[in-house]
Design an enzyme around this catalytic site. Structure first.
Site, PDB file in Angstrom:
ATOM      1  N   SER A  22       0.813  -1.222   0.034  1.00 42.22           N
ATOM      2  CA  SER A  22      -0.147  -0.220   0.049  1.00 42.22           C
ATOM      3  C   SER A  22       0.779   1.188  -0.018  1.00 42.22           C
ATOM      4  O   SER A  22       2.231   1.335   0.615  1.00 42.22           O
ATOM      5  CB  SER A  22      -0.854   0.197   1.390  1.00 42.22           C
ATOM      6  OG  SER A  22      -1.924   1.036   1.282  1.00 42.22           O
ATOM      7  N   PRO A  23       0.345   2.394  -0.633  1.00 43.97           N
ATOM      8  CA  PRO A  23       1.379   3.527  -0.577  1.00 43.97           C
ATOM      9  C   PRO A  23       1.311   3.974   0.720  1.00 43.97           C
ATOM     10  O   PRO A  23       0.246   4.337   1.634  1.00 43.97           O
ATOM     11  CB  PRO A  23       0.403   4.565  -1.328  1.00 43.97           C
ATOM     12  CG  PRO A  23      -0.991   3.960  -1.504  1.00 43.97           C
ATOM     13  CD  PRO A  23      -0.917   2.443  -1.303  1.00 43.97           C
ATOM     14  N   CYS A  25       3.030   7.002   3.086  1.00 39.93           N
ATOM     15  CA  CYS A  25       3.748   8.354   3.178  1.00 39.93           C
ATOM     16  C   CYS A  25       4.998   8.162   4.075  1.00 39.93           C
ATOM     17  O   CYS A  25       4.882   7.565   5.165  1.00 39.93           O
ATOM     18  CB  CYS A  25       2.866   9.512   3.813  1.00 39.93           C
ATOM     19  SG  CYS A  25       1.378   9.793   2.726  1.00 39.93           S
ATOM     20  N   ALA A  57       1.495   8.705  -1.591  1.00 39.38           N
ATOM     21  CA  ALA A  57       0.497   9.647  -1.973  1.00 39.38           C
ATOM     22  C   ALA A  57       1.483  10.791  -2.275  1.00 39.38           C
ATOM     23  O   ALA A  57       2.302  11.273  -1.545  1.00 39.38           O
ATOM     24  CB  ALA A  57      -0.261   9.969  -0.718  1.00 39.38           C
ATOM     25  N   TYR A 182      -8.819  13.856   2.383  1.00 35.78           N
ATOM     26  CA  TYR A 182      -7.994  14.830   1.410  1.00 35.78           C
ATOM     27  C   TYR A 182      -8.994  15.200   0.334  1.00 35.78           C
ATOM     28  O   TYR A 182     -10.036  15.036   0.484  1.00 35.78           O
ATOM     29  CB  TYR A 182      -6.800  13.903   0.881  1.00 35.78           C
ATOM     30  CG  TYR A 182      -5.888  13.500   1.800  1.00 35.78           C
ATOM     31  CD1 TYR A 182      -5.445  14.333   2.879  1.00 35.78           C
ATOM     32  CD2 TYR A 182      -5.227  12.281   2.018  1.00 35.78           C
ATOM     33  CE1 TYR A 182      -4.613  13.770   3.662  1.00 35.78           C
ATOM     34  CE2 TYR A 182      -4.488  11.724   3.081  1.00 35.78           C
ATOM     35  CZ  TYR A 182      -4.060  12.627   3.739  1.00 35.78           C
ATOM     36  OH  TYR A 182      -3.274  12.028   4.804  1.00 35.78           O
TER      37      TYR A 182
END
Length: 361
Positions: A22-23, A25, A57, A182
């Protein structure tokens, strides 16, 4: 019946298994530039055997960063810096990237430095923007500037340009970040969106920013590569959009050319007391969306046990399992999952530089 270690084909891309990084940060960039930290972080997960590795992200514009340490892909230098990272991932896995705009949650300190909005007089700070002049609250109290229609058009153009740059950098899987409070998610959420024009109010209007952005990106992202989105399907509060609206939106996404939906939580409010925290708690929601919208799904959230991940895929709750914390604690999670699930040759998940020696133990 599919299994965790079966291939998964979407468009012209084939994942060697159903495990996706998964992305996550890292908050370790300067002026949006990825660096050796990102190369090592993403490269290690690719070497570890996952079928898909998605870069964090990545902001489509400077004001779209969550923090000053977030990566960006709004200029040629950033694109060039991502290129060798994508190329290395591709040697072992499919390289993906998530493009994003943080909206009213932007201009924050890094999590380990407070995870709150930077002071307005901090020279690193900037003014957040959002669908309405409504603050997130709690540790993110700054009131965003309500976006004009010109602002909306500009940010949508930024998403399109970011998609072009992602392609130029060598990524073959694109995820639009429409979750976690977001910018795009906040347009869809009645908690954050109080607009009175065609971008607020009704389901159609709150969906408009997301569907327009998706449509614009679809025109420039090649049909041969998957175009996906992460959507926060509920905030689990009475003020949240109903799950039925989220399912209707995913159906609309599919009609516009979306290939897979990554099912997540809204996080449009600091009150998360209603979230049903627990192992794989989003998997039943992913299953319902997969069934009703007839679209491939991915799901994460507290999936750490290999048997649990296998069950999610086998039961048809999701096509891909997204791993974050599991991959942080163990970059070789895929190898260890293959061992735990009794795969005939778990070493086959690894490159020969590792597999040769581990077979000989």
């Amino acid at each position: 019946m599919p299994h965790l270690f079966d291939e998964f084909r979407l468009k012209d891309v084939t994942l060697k298994n159903r495990i996706a990084v998964s992305p996550m940060c890292q908050y370790s960039a300067d002026d949006g530039m990825p660096n050796t930290w990102h190369s090592v972080h993403l490269g290690a997960r690719a070497v570890g055997g996952a079928g898909l590795v998605i870069a964090e992200a990545t902001a489509v514009a400077p004001e779209g960063r969550i923090t000053p340490g977030c990566t960006g892909i709004w200029n040629d230098a950033q694109t060039a810096a991502f290129a060798p990272i994508a190329a290395f991932i591709k040697r072992y896995a499919v390289p993906g990237i998530q493009i994003a705009h943080a909206g009213r949650k932007a201009s924050a300190n890094r999590p380990w430095e407070g995870d709150d909005h930077m002071a307005a007089d901090d020279p690193r700070a900037w003014q957040p923007i959002g669908p309405s002049a409504v603050a997130f609250g709690a540790n993110l109290p700054r009131v965003p500037t309500e976006m004009s229609k010109a602002d909306i058009a500009r940010v949508q153009h930024d998403f399109v340009e970011a998609a072009k740059r992602a392609l130029a950098a060598g990524f073959e899987w694109l995820e639009l970040h429409f979750a976690h409070g977001y910018l795009a998610q906040s347009f869809f959420s009645p908690i954050a969106n109080k607009r009175q024009d065609e971008y607020g109010g009704s389901f159609d209007n709150r969906s408009r920013f997301l569907t327009e952005t998706l449509s614009a990106v679809r025109k420039v992202w090649p049909e041969k590569y998957p175009l996906t989105a992460r959507l926060g399907v509920s905030d689990f509060t009475s003020e949240s959009q109903p799950l039925e609206e989220s399912i209707a939106l995913v159906k609309r996404f599919k009609s516009l050319g979306l290939d897979l939906i990554d099912v997540s939580v809204g996080f449009n409010t600091p009150d998360v007391s209603g979230v049903p925290w627990g192992p794989a708690f989003m998997a039943p929601f992913a299953e319902r969306i997969r069934r009703e919208a007839q679209i491939p799904t991915a799901v994460g959230w507290f999936v750490s046990d290999p048997k649990q991940a296998e069950a999610i895929v086998e039961s048809g709750q999701a096509d891909l399992v997204m791993l974050a914390r599991g991959e942080l604690s163990d970059p070789n999670w895929t190898y260890h999952a293959a061992q735990a699930l009794g795969r005939a040759d778990p070493h086959a998940t690894l490159p020969p530089q590792y597999a040769h020696w581990l077979r000989g133990r």
